[in-house]
Design a protein around this motif. Structure first.
Motif, mmCIF file in Angstrom:
data_model
loop_
_atom_site.group_PDB
_atom_site.id
_atom_site.type_symbol
_atom_site.label_atom_id
_atom_site.label_comp_id
_atom_site.label_asym_id
_atom_site.label_seq_id
_atom_site.Cartn_x
_atom_site.Cartn_y
_atom_site.Cartn_z
ATOM 1 N N GLY A 112 4.857 96.676 58.512
ATOM 2 C CA GLY A 112 4.592 96.301 59.951
ATOM 3 C C GLY A 112 3.295 97.050 60.285
ATOM 4 N N VAL A 113 2.399 97.466 59.380
ATOM 5 C CA VAL A 113 1.234 98.013 59.443
ATOM 6 C C VAL A 113 0.116 97.149 60.331
ATOM 7 C CG1 VAL A 113 -0.950 99.185 58.481
ATOM 8 C CG2 VAL A 113 1.402 99.488 57.852
ATOM 9 N N THR A 114 -0.327 97.489 61.388
ATOM 10 C CA THR A 114 -1.383 96.753 62.146
ATOM 11 C C THR A 114 -2.616 97.372 62.306
ATOM 12 O OG1 THR A 114 -0.657 98.199 64.185
ATOM 13 C CG2 THR A 114 0.360 95.979 63.850
ATOM 14 N N SER A 115 -2.808 98.586 61.912
ATOM 15 C CA SER A 115 -4.368 99.239 61.758
ATOM 16 C C SER A 115 -4.343 100.083 60.719
ATOM 17 C CB SER A 115 -4.860 99.408 63.036
ATOM 18 O OG SER A 115 -4.407 100.541 63.617
ATOM 19 N N ILE A 116 -5.434 100.455 60.118
ATOM 20 C CA ILE A 116 -5.956 101.424 59.282
ATOM 21 C C ILE A 116 -7.033 102.255 59.923
ATOM 22 C CG2 ILE A 116 -6.594 102.196 56.974
ATOM 23 C CD1 ILE A 116 -4.501 100.018 55.888
ATOM 24 N N ALA A 117 -7.356 103.292 59.856
ATOM 25 C CA ALA A 117 -8.856 104.048 60.274
ATOM 26 C C ALA A 117 -8.796 105.044 59.275
ATOM 27 C CB ALA A 117 -8.288 104.487 61.580
ATOM 28 N N ILE A 118 -10.359 105.145 59.083
ATOM 29 C CA ILE A 118 -10.626 106.358 58.069
ATOM 30 C C ILE A 118 -11.563 107.237 58.821
ATOM 31 C CG2 ILE A 118 -12.004 106.654 55.911
ATOM 32 C CD1 ILE A 118 -11.185 103.791 55.001
ATOM 33 N N PHE A 119 -11.108 108.441 58.801
ATOM 34 C CA PHE A 119 -11.995 109.412 59.155
ATOM 35 C C PHE A 119 -12.517 110.668 58.095
ATOM 36 C CE2 PHE A 119 -8.979 108.393 62.378
ATOM 37 C CZ PHE A 119 -9.479 108.344 63.733
ATOM 38 N N ALA A 120 -13.747 111.132 58.350
ATOM 39 C CA ALA A 120 -14.171 112.059 57.557
ATOM 40 C C ALA A 120 -14.169 113.223 58.630
ATOM 41 C CB ALA A 120 -15.507 112.007 56.904
ATOM 42 N N GLU A 121 -13.589 114.210 58.383
ATOM 43 C CA GLU A 121 -13.305 115.237 59.436
ATOM 44 C C GLU A 121 -14.442 116.124 59.932
ATOM 45 O OE1 GLU A 121 -9.745 117.402 59.618
ATOM 46 O OE2 GLU A 121 -8.361 115.613 59.273
#
Lengths: 157, 104
Positions: free
Chosen positions: A90-99
């Motif tokens: 049930g994944v609704t969103s994926i976000a990618i961060f470079a800290e």
């Protein structure tokens, strides 16, 4: 003409607080406002700030079911391939961060009902940092990180 | 100005889409090496991916995505010959779209 614009602006800002302001800003530069583009999250300069603007909470549980594929050492920070895959239902969103980038949030993928919890792209990294993937499934938020060593930064001139 | 290359392949009931867009993806933070002036931001903000007319995925991006962006995603279903459409919109309001059909 100026007066008419001013009326609209006043009406806009009076109507509904922050929404009104957004609408009036939209009237002045309609092309720059996209329905789903989360400006607060993308402009945030710190990771917790970006995270709370995006998913509404600053903390997320670390979860090993999120797999991040990225090089251990990136020779060129301008092009770092990153693939995120989650073994979560049930994944609704994926976000990618470079800290450590000036604006840590790089990409947010909203998944439709048929989409698999998978996203792959290439990102820029200013310096050696953790690449964090934040996955939302319903009300739950999970994260996982992976350190990528950058030998030449990709954000400077 | 540019074009989008898409490849969509269906295998065991899962369609994998890979695409390459051509865009400068300027963050707005970089300086011109000669004049020293900031290069204005110019990047893709939103990518909408549709299969058979239905939205499969919407990607929101910052300038942190590399120049000439690569994007790959997967979705369940999708038969050979179904159309896959990718549309991007950048922060200047420019937009571009391309369609391909799923192969197996």
């Amino acid at each position: 003409m100026i007066d008419a614009k001013r009326r609209i602006l006043l009406k806009g800002s009076l109507s509904a607080g922050s929404i009104g302001v957004a609408v009036s800003a939209g009237l002045l530069s309609p092309r720059l406002v996209l329905a789903d583009w989360n400006e607060a999250a993308f402009k945030a300069k710190e990771m917790p700030e970006a995270l709370s603007a995006l998913v509404g909470s600053e903390s997320a549980e670390r979860d090993g079911r999120i797999h991040i594929k990225a090089p251990d050492i990136a020779e060129n920070g301008a092009v770092v391939p990153v693939t995120v895959e989650a073994e979560i239902d049930g994944v609704t969103s994926i976000a990618i961060f470079a800290e450590k980038n000036q604006t840590p949030l790089i990409a947010a993928f909203e998944l439709g009902p048929n989409a698999m919890p998978f996203a792959s792209t290439r990102i820029k990294m200013a310096e050696t940092a953790d690449v964090t993937a934040v996955v939302k499934a319903g009300d739950q938020v999970f994260r996982n990180s992976r350190t990528v060593k950058v030998t030449i930064g990709g954000c400077g001139g | 100005m540019s074009d989008i290359k898409i490849r969509a392949k269906s295998k065991n009931g899962v369609t994998t889409v890979k695409c390459l867009m051509s865009h400068p993806m300027e963050t707005g933070l970089r300086k011109d090496s000669k004049s020293g002036e900031l290069i204005p931001a110019h990047f893709i903000q939103e990518v909408v991916c549709k299969a058979k007319g239905e939205v499969v995925m919407t990607a929101s991006w910052s300038g942190g995505v590399s120049k000439n962006p690569y994007l790959s995603f997967k979705f369940a279903g999708g038969a050979e010959g179904d159309p896959v459409e990718i549309t991007w919109t950048d922060n200047r309001g420019q937009t571009q779209s391309a369609t391909t059909t799923i192969s197996s």
